[in-house]
Design a protein around this motif. Structure first.
Motif, PDB file in Angstrom:
ATOM      1  N   PRO A 130       0.811  -1.213   0.000  1.00 43.60           N
ATOM      2  CA  PRO A 130       0.000   0.000   0.000  1.00 43.60           C
ATOM      3  C   PRO A 130       0.845   1.264   0.000  1.00 43.60           C
ATOM      4  O   PRO A 130       2.019   1.234   0.345  1.00 43.60           O
ATOM      5  CB  PRO A 130      -0.813  -0.125   1.284  1.00 43.60           C
ATOM      6  N   GLY A 131       0.215   2.375  -0.358  1.00 44.56           N
ATOM      7  CA  GLY A 131       0.887   3.670  -0.365  1.00 44.56           C
ATOM      8  C   GLY A 131       0.231   4.598  -1.344  1.00 44.56           C
ATOM      9  O   GLY A 131      -0.412   4.155  -2.280  1.00 44.56           O
ATOM     10  N   GLY A 166       1.771   2.281  -4.544  1.00 41.49           N
ATOM     11  CA  GLY A 166       0.403   1.965  -4.138  1.00 41.49           C
ATOM     12  C   GLY A 166       0.002   0.574  -4.583  1.00 41.49           C
ATOM     13  O   GLY A 166       0.520   0.047  -5.564  1.00 41.49           O
ATOM     14  N   ALA A 167      -0.921  -0.040  -3.851  1.00 43.42           N
ATOM     15  CA  ALA A 167      -1.392  -1.379  -4.184  1.00 43.42           C
ATOM     16  C   ALA A 167      -2.146  -1.342  -5.506  1.00 43.42           C
ATOM     17  O   ALA A 167      -3.100  -0.586  -5.676  1.00 43.42           O
ATOM     18  CB  ALA A 167      -2.298  -1.910  -3.076  1.00 43.42           C
ATOM     19  N   LEU A 168      -1.711  -2.140  -6.435  1.00 38.90           N
ATOM     20  CA  LEU A 168      -2.299  -2.210  -7.767  1.00 38.90           C
ATOM     21  C   LEU A 168      -3.099  -3.501  -7.877  1.00 38.90           C
ATOM     22  O   LEU A 168      -2.599  -4.577  -7.564  1.00 38.90           O
ATOM     23  CB  LEU A 168      -1.185  -2.184  -8.817  1.00 38.90           C
ATOM     24  N   ALA A 169      -4.352  -3.386  -8.286  1.00 39.47           N
ATOM     25  CA  ALA A 169      -5.231  -4.548  -8.432  1.00 39.47           C
ATOM     26  C   ALA A 169      -6.199  -4.276  -9.569  1.00 39.47           C
ATOM     27  O   ALA A 169      -6.212  -3.180 -10.135  1.00 39.47           O
ATOM     28  CB  ALA A 169      -5.995  -4.783  -7.120  1.00 39.47           C
ATOM     29  N   GLY A 192      -7.221   0.710  -4.099  1.00 35.15           N
ATOM     30  CA  GLY A 192      -8.658   0.527  -4.033  1.00 35.15           C
ATOM     31  C   GLY A 192      -9.480   1.522  -4.830  1.00 35.15           C
ATOM     32  O   GLY A 192     -10.695   1.382  -4.925  1.00 35.15           O
ATOM     33  N   ARG A 193      -8.841   2.519  -5.418  1.00 31.61           N
ATOM     34  CA  ARG A 193      -9.547   3.560  -6.167  1.00 31.61           C
ATOM     35  C   ARG A 193      -9.471   3.261  -7.660  1.00 31.61           C
ATOM     36  O   ARG A 193      -8.386   3.022  -8.194  1.00 31.61           O
ATOM     37  CB  ARG A 193      -8.899   4.919  -5.884  1.00 31.61           C
ATOM     38  N   PRO A 194     -10.598   3.269  -8.387  1.00 30.37           N
ATOM     39  CA  PRO A 194     -10.562   3.027  -9.834  1.00 30.37           C
ATOM     40  C   PRO A 194      -9.770   4.113 -10.562  1.00 30.37           C
ATOM     41  O   PRO A 194     -10.015   5.307 -10.360  1.00 30.37           O
ATOM     42  CB  PRO A 194     -12.032   3.079 -10.254  1.00 30.37           C
ATOM     43  N   GLY A 254       5.030   6.390 -14.354  1.00 31.79           N
ATOM     44  CA  GLY A 254       5.422   4.992 -14.250  1.00 31.79           C
ATOM     45  C   GLY A 254       4.293   4.014 -13.998  1.00 31.79           C
ATOM     46  O   GLY A 254       4.503   2.798 -13.998  1.00 31.79           O
ATOM     47  N   LEU A 255       3.071   4.508 -13.792  1.00 37.19           N
ATOM     48  CA  LEU A 255       1.964   3.607 -13.499  1.00 37.19           C
ATOM     49  C   LEU A 255       1.602   2.744 -14.705  1.00 37.19           C
ATOM     50  O   LEU A 255       1.312   1.555 -14.550  1.00 37.19           O
ATOM     51  CB  LEU A 255       0.738   4.394 -13.022  1.00 37.19           C
ATOM     52  N   GLY A 256       1.633   3.304 -15.902  1.00 34.55           N
ATOM     53  CA  GLY A 256       1.322   2.514 -17.098  1.00 34.55           C
ATOM     54  C   GLY A 256       2.291   1.353 -17.260  1.00 34.55           C
ATOM     55  O   GLY A 256       1.883   0.216 -17.518  1.00 34.55           O
ATOM     56  N   THR A 257       3.574   1.622 -17.079  1.00 33.31           N
ATOM     57  CA  THR A 257       4.584   0.564 -17.183  1.00 33.31           C
ATOM     58  C   THR A 257       4.360  -0.490 -16.112  1.00 33.31           C
ATOM     59  O   THR A 257       4.412  -1.694 -16.379  1.00 33.31           O
ATOM     60  CB  THR A 257       5.993   1.167 -17.067  1.00 33.31           C
ATOM     61  N   ARG A 258       4.091  -0.034 -14.907  1.00 35.73           N
ATOM     62  CA  ARG A 258       3.849  -0.965 -13.805  1.00 35.73           C
ATOM     63  C   ARG A 258       2.603  -1.807 -14.067  1.00 35.73           C
ATOM     64  O   ARG A 258       2.595  -3.024 -13.836  1.00 35.73           O
ATOM     65  CB  ARG A 258       3.697  -0.174 -12.513  1.00 35.73           C
ATOM     66  N   LEU A 259       1.547  -1.180 -14.576  1.00 39.08           N
ATOM     67  CA  LEU A 259       0.327  -1.903 -14.899  1.00 39.08           C
ATOM     68  C   LEU A 259       0.584  -2.973 -15.952  1.00 39.08           C
ATOM     69  O   LEU A 259       0.172  -4.132 -15.802  1.00 39.08           O
ATOM     70  CB  LEU A 259      -0.747  -0.928 -15.382  1.00 39.08           C
ATOM     71  N   VAL A 260       1.279  -2.611 -17.032  1.00 38.20           N
ATOM     72  CA  VAL A 260       1.542  -3.566 -18.106  1.00 38.20           C
ATOM     73  C   VAL A 260       2.419  -4.715 -17.607  1.00 38.20           C
ATOM     74  O   VAL A 260       2.129  -5.891 -17.873  1.00 38.20           O
ATOM     75  CB  VAL A 260       2.162  -2.856 -19.325  1.00 38.20           C
ATOM     76  N   ALA A 261       3.471  -4.411 -16.864  1.00 41.30           N
ATOM     77  CA  ALA A 261       4.345  -5.471 -16.344  1.00 41.30           C
ATOM     78  C   ALA A 261       3.578  -6.407 -15.412  1.00 41.30           C
ATOM     79  O   ALA A 261       3.740  -7.631 -15.468  1.00 41.30           O
ATOM     80  CB  ALA A 261       5.545  -4.850 -15.626  1.00 41.30           C
ATOM     81  N   THR A 262       2.717  -5.849 -14.566  1.00 39.84           N
ATOM     82  CA  THR A 262       1.917  -6.665 -13.663  1.00 39.84           C
ATOM     83  C   THR A 262       0.918  -7.511 -14.450  1.00 39.84           C
ATOM     84  O   THR A 262       0.716  -8.688 -14.143  1.00 39.84           O
ATOM     85  CB  THR A 262       1.191  -5.776 -12.631  1.00 39.84           C
ATOM     86  N   ALA A 263       0.299  -6.924 -15.464  1.00 39.41           N
ATOM     87  CA  ALA A 263      -0.654  -7.668 -16.294  1.00 39.41           C
ATOM     88  C   ALA A 263       0.019  -8.852 -16.977  1.00 39.41           C
ATOM     89  O   ALA A 263      -0.563  -9.938 -17.067  1.00 39.41           O
ATOM     90  CB  ALA A 263      -1.297  -6.750 -17.322  1.00 39.41           C
TER      91      ALA A 263
END
Length: 194
Positions: free
Chosen positions: A7-8, A14-17, A74-76, A121-130
């Motif tokens: 979290p953060g 921040g927690a990505l889900a 937790g926020r969309p 950096g969120l887009g990169t993090r999202l794609v790597a996590t996906a």
């Protein structure tokens, strides 16, 4: 699905889900699709009726692909689409004219709905996590293959930073008719198979 980063408030920690898109999300999705930088590349009608028409089949489970609401703490904050390419025969045929598409290959697409979250950096993090989650959620998927309109340099940089390699380029029908058909195709293989 929750990324173990923790979290953060910052987009990098921040927690990505994500969770499946629901009918209650459609008004928010319509606002995101109307945002100028999203609209430029996604080119969807944004009226409530059009959003319901285009995304309702996914909400009702009538679509083979996944439409997933991305959550940060937790926020969309965005949308992730994921599908097996072979579940869409027209797209498979068009893409196969440019590059080998292995059986079971998955394609992803994404958007961040808020301007303030882009370029951090969120887009990169999202794609790597996906991609990491795809290996778990789709154990038979040998690769993730993503065509991007050549002019969308920001999305291309995100894919490259997330570990994708450029494997082809050529004409594909663009999402937005103002775009040239030139697309760049990126691919990442399941670890241990590429």
């Amino acid at each position: 699905m929750v990324d173990a980063v923790g979290p953060g408030p910052d987009v990098l920690t921040g927690a990505l889900a994500w969770r499946p898109l629901t009918a209650a999300d459609l008004p928010l999705l319509g606002r995101w699709l109307a945002e100028p930088r999203v609209r430029r590349w996604w080119h969807h009608e944004t009226s409530p009726e059009a959003v319901a028409r285009d995304f309702g089949p996914s909400v009702r489970g009538e679509e083979p692909g996944e439409d997933l609401v991305v959550l940060l703490d937790g926020r969309p904050v965005g949308l992730l689409q994921r599908c097996r390419i072979e579940d869409y025969p027209e797209e498979l045929a068009e893409l196969s004219a440019l590059v080998d598409v292995p059986a079971g290959a998955v394609c992803i697409d994404y958007l961040l709905g808020e301007e303030a979250l882009r370029g951090r950096g969120l887009g990169t993090r999202l794609v790597a996590t996906a991609v990491r989650r795809t290996w778990v959620d789709h154990p038979d998927a040998p690769a993730v293959v993503v065509p991007v309109v050549a002019a969308n340099t920001a999305s291309r940089r995100v894919l490259e930073k997330a570990g994708f390699r450029r494997v082809a380029e050529g004409p594909l029908a663009p999402e937005n008719p103002v775009d040239d058909p030139l697309h760049v195709v990126y691919r990442v293989d399941r670890p241990g198979t590429g």
